[in-house]
Design a protein around this motif. Sequence first.
Motif, mmCIF file in Angstrom:
data_model
loop_
_atom_site.group_PDB
_atom_site.id
_atom_site.type_symbol
_atom_site.label_atom_id
_atom_site.label_comp_id
_atom_site.label_asym_id
_atom_site.label_seq_id
_atom_site.Cartn_x
_atom_site.Cartn_y
_atom_site.Cartn_z
ATOM 1 N N ALA A 150 -31.165 -30.332 -41.226
ATOM 2 C CA ALA A 150 -29.626 -30.512 -40.347
ATOM 3 C C ALA A 150 -28.334 -30.850 -40.802
ATOM 4 O O ALA A 150 -27.011 -30.002 -40.209
ATOM 5 N N ALA A 151 -28.510 -32.163 -41.275
ATOM 6 C CA ALA A 151 -27.119 -32.421 -42.084
ATOM 7 C C ALA A 151 -26.338 -31.304 -43.203
ATOM 8 O O ALA A 151 -25.105 -31.433 -43.086
ATOM 9 N N ASP A 152 -27.743 -31.144 -44.417
ATOM 10 C CA ASP A 152 -27.632 -30.365 -45.259
ATOM 11 C C ASP A 152 -27.036 -28.592 -44.856
ATOM 12 O O ASP A 152 -26.211 -28.443 -45.443
ATOM 13 N N GLU A 153 -27.508 -28.399 -43.552
ATOM 14 C CA GLU A 153 -27.143 -27.149 -43.022
ATOM 15 C C GLU A 153 -25.600 -27.022 -42.182
ATOM 16 O O GLU A 153 -25.662 -25.992 -41.637
ATOM 17 N N ASP A 161 -37.195 -35.694 -42.452
ATOM 18 C CA ASP A 161 -36.579 -34.577 -43.495
ATOM 19 C C ASP A 161 -35.867 -33.471 -42.302
ATOM 20 O O ASP A 161 -34.485 -33.121 -42.380
ATOM 21 N N ALA A 162 -36.182 -33.879 -41.035
ATOM 22 C CA ALA A 162 -35.698 -32.478 -40.285
ATOM 23 C C ALA A 162 -34.044 -32.825 -40.019
ATOM 24 O O ALA A 162 -33.015 -32.392 -39.653
ATOM 25 N N LEU A 163 -33.994 -34.431 -39.854
ATOM 26 C CA LEU A 163 -32.583 -34.565 -39.354
ATOM 27 C C LEU A 163 -31.378 -34.568 -41.155
ATOM 28 O O LEU A 163 -30.284 -33.923 -40.864
ATOM 29 N N ALA A 204 -27.007 -39.896 -41.049
ATOM 30 C CA ALA A 204 -27.800 -42.096 -41.166
ATOM 31 C C ALA A 204 -27.375 -42.888 -40.116
ATOM 32 O O ALA A 204 -28.264 -43.947 -39.408
ATOM 33 N N ARG A 205 -26.315 -42.487 -39.273
ATOM 34 C CA ARG A 205 -26.045 -43.456 -37.873
ATOM 35 C C ARG A 205 -27.308 -43.716 -36.760
ATOM 36 O O ARG A 205 -27.657 -44.356 -36.931
ATOM 37 N N LEU A 206 -28.154 -42.013 -37.196
ATOM 38 C CA LEU A 206 -28.759 -42.055 -35.643
ATOM 39 C C LEU A 206 -29.494 -42.813 -36.331
ATOM 40 O O LEU A 206 -30.200 -43.042 -35.369
ATOM 41 N N ALA A 207 -30.356 -42.557 -37.628
ATOM 42 C CA ALA A 207 -31.754 -43.258 -38.021
ATOM 43 C C ALA A 207 -31.456 -44.830 -37.932
ATOM 44 O O ALA A 207 -32.388 -45.518 -37.096
ATOM 45 N N LEU A 208 -29.816 -44.877 -38.339
ATOM 46 C CA LEU A 208 -30.462 -46.698 -38.387
ATOM 47 C C LEU A 208 -30.214 -46.795 -36.382
ATOM 48 O O LEU A 208 -31.007 -48.164 -36.528
#
Length: 205
Positions: free
Chosen positions: A61-64, A56-58, A43-47
């Motif tokens: 990556a967080a889910d995995e 979806d890709a980010l 969330a920090r990266l996206a904001l």
Amino acid sequence: AEDALKGALQAVLLSPHFLYRVELDRAPGSDAPHELGPHELAARLALALWRSVPDDALRRAADEGKLGSAEAVRAQVLRMLEEPRADRFINGFADRWLGLEEAAARRPDPMQWKALPVDVASKMRTETQLFVRELLRTDAPLAELLTARFSFADLPLAGHYGAAASNPGLKRNVFQRIELGATPRMGLLSQGAFLLQTSLPTRTS
């Protein structure tokens, strides 16, 4: 059914998880620092880079659990900077860092210096924004900020710099990467927006 839908929407809109960027502290009463979770980091990266939510890709990556190393985060940052939606972040960063908005309003004293065409002055801000964007997106060495022998310009701006002849095919209002060639210009310190920002109307700094 309508009342139930209103109740559900009201609950969503009032939820702190909807209104704020929530970070969950495993020990809320502790003052000790703690690492962000993968979804909090996403969330920090996206904001920061997109002013938006993770794609979806980010999220994947967080889910995995693939955001646990500096190399993985670096790869995501470089990928995100390639997206067109990162342009607002990069342009805003360049504007605030270098004061480009203020530079665009500055005008040299026409009685002392050659008159600067208004359309050329307005293009200098775009040049520096594109230059900073290129360095970030190519992960260029920091020294290239001062030593790069290229910039970005359209035909009028390249003509102002004396670089139009060595960059054939330029058009008005279409910015392209240009090589500075035999001109004495090099890197950020020779770009018009930077020079306007750091000078007074009657003298340079």
